[in-house]
Scaffold this motif. Sequence first.
Motif, PDB file in Angstrom:
ATOM      1  N   GLN A   5      -1.239  -1.702  -6.379  1.00  0.00           N
ATOM      2  CA  GLN A   5      -1.066  -1.822  -4.938  1.00  0.00           C
ATOM      3  C   GLN A   5      -1.997  -2.896  -4.398  1.00  0.00           C
ATOM      4  OE1 GLN A   5      -1.430   2.246  -3.156  1.00  0.00           O
ATOM      5  NE2 GLN A   5      -1.908   2.743  -5.281  1.00  0.00           N
ATOM      6  N   GLY A  29      -2.519   6.854  -4.333  1.00  0.00           N
ATOM      7  CA  GLY A  29      -3.097   5.931  -3.373  1.00  0.00           C
ATOM      8  C   GLY A  29      -4.511   6.234  -2.954  1.00  0.00           C
ATOM      9  N   CYS A  62      -5.476   8.309  -0.902  1.00  0.00           N
ATOM     10  CA  CYS A  62      -5.503   8.476   0.547  1.00  0.00           C
ATOM     11  C   CYS A  62      -5.380   9.959   0.866  1.00  0.00           C
ATOM     12  CB  CYS A  62      -4.367   7.706   1.219  1.00  0.00           C
ATOM     13  SG  CYS A  62      -2.751   7.884   0.442  1.00  0.00           S
ATOM     14  N   ASP A  76       0.846  -1.194   0.000  1.00  0.00           N
ATOM     15  CA  ASP A  76       0.000   0.000   0.000  1.00  0.00           C
ATOM     16  C   ASP A  76       0.880   1.242   0.000  1.00  0.00           C
ATOM     17  OD1 ASP A  76      -1.878   1.948   0.337  1.00  0.00           O
ATOM     18  OD2 ASP A  76      -2.403   1.395   2.392  1.00  0.00           O
TER      19      ASP A  76
END
Length: 416
Positions: free
Chosen positions: A261, A404, A406, A216
Amino acid sequence: MAVGERRVTAEPRLGIRRESRSSWSRRGFLLVVLPLLAAVLTGVGVLAVSGNVLLPFQGVITLEGKMASKRDFFEDEEVQRILMKHHIRVHITASGSREVAIRDISSYDFVFPSGQPAGDLITAERAKSNQYAKVHRPFVSPIVLATYREYARTLEKAGVAKAHRGTGADADQPPYYVLDMAGFLRHIHDKKRWDDIGIERQGIANANRIVAQTPDVCGSNSAGTYLALVAFTWHGDGEEVPDTDQEADARGRAIKHLMEQGLPAADVFRTYVSPEGKNIAPVVVAYEHQYLAYQLNYKARSKKLDEQRVLLYPSGQFVTQPQFIALNEDGDRLGELITHDPELRQRAMELGFRILDPTGQVAGDQLTRFLEDRGIPAPATEGDDTRTAMPRLRYLERMISVVGDCPPAEVLPGRP
């Protein structure tokens, strides 16, 4: 009968009683004390052999550390034994390097971020607030792509990998390859599948897309470093790393489709060395020391190499420069030990790390000699000659956030 008012029989009786008690006391002393003394001496002897003769009499301090991949070193039982000789026990809090750099670390004795951007950020912030920070650079481990021989040979036939035997390797079974990163990424961009580039000629049917599996990216330094390498390569040789928020965001969007990922960082390499690894994730991003430690253990168990698992070294390499940062004097003592203690340096090599000399350079050919002595081919790749600097954490963080999906990590006030 009495003589001077004293019984004649009294003295002999008392004399006999004293002799009996004295004899029993000496025997009791020998029977009770000598075994205890022998046990103590035996214990001291055992402790002396183990190198810990003073441990029962001197305190052991527990140091708190925070790090990611370099915890492999501190979690090793032999490293723990050596540190106990110096009356040190280490407790590790696992955390990605980016989290180490941007979160509060006041409760720790040391941190060990895997990349230089995070390390520089920590030391700059500590200096700004006049807090203790001392840097040690004991060892490094390059980012690599771990794969299997059939996949490496397929990439070689496709013109994006070149065998590089390494010193002491069998010419017919090269353990190391140099990977043309631009060519590899082009296959990913074009959505090529392994069947498209001839994996069936190696006796494998795989219709999955060509990818390099990473942990990740939102929590792993290896994934973040690979992301930076992909961003640099995809924009062409000679391109500088991004130095504005806009450039970082744009590059993140441009390379998002090139990144794959999935598993947590600890599980990626574990999957690779499992029997199912070839089918689940035929190419994974890892650290060199993980592969070398695996081969050393495999050779010790089976008396031969695992010739099916090989490494791809990217044609461009980032200098990640992990930094052990002591946050107080106890942490500094630990940093001095892992940097200079001969036993700990030796053990670092046994765990596959490239140890550094006092100038921060790889210490000659020590790892090469160590591996060759144990029948392990030593890597010596052409990719090491092409290096560039990692982007500043601010811009790396922005690319990670885009790739990602995120949220950007909360940066402490005053940090760039």
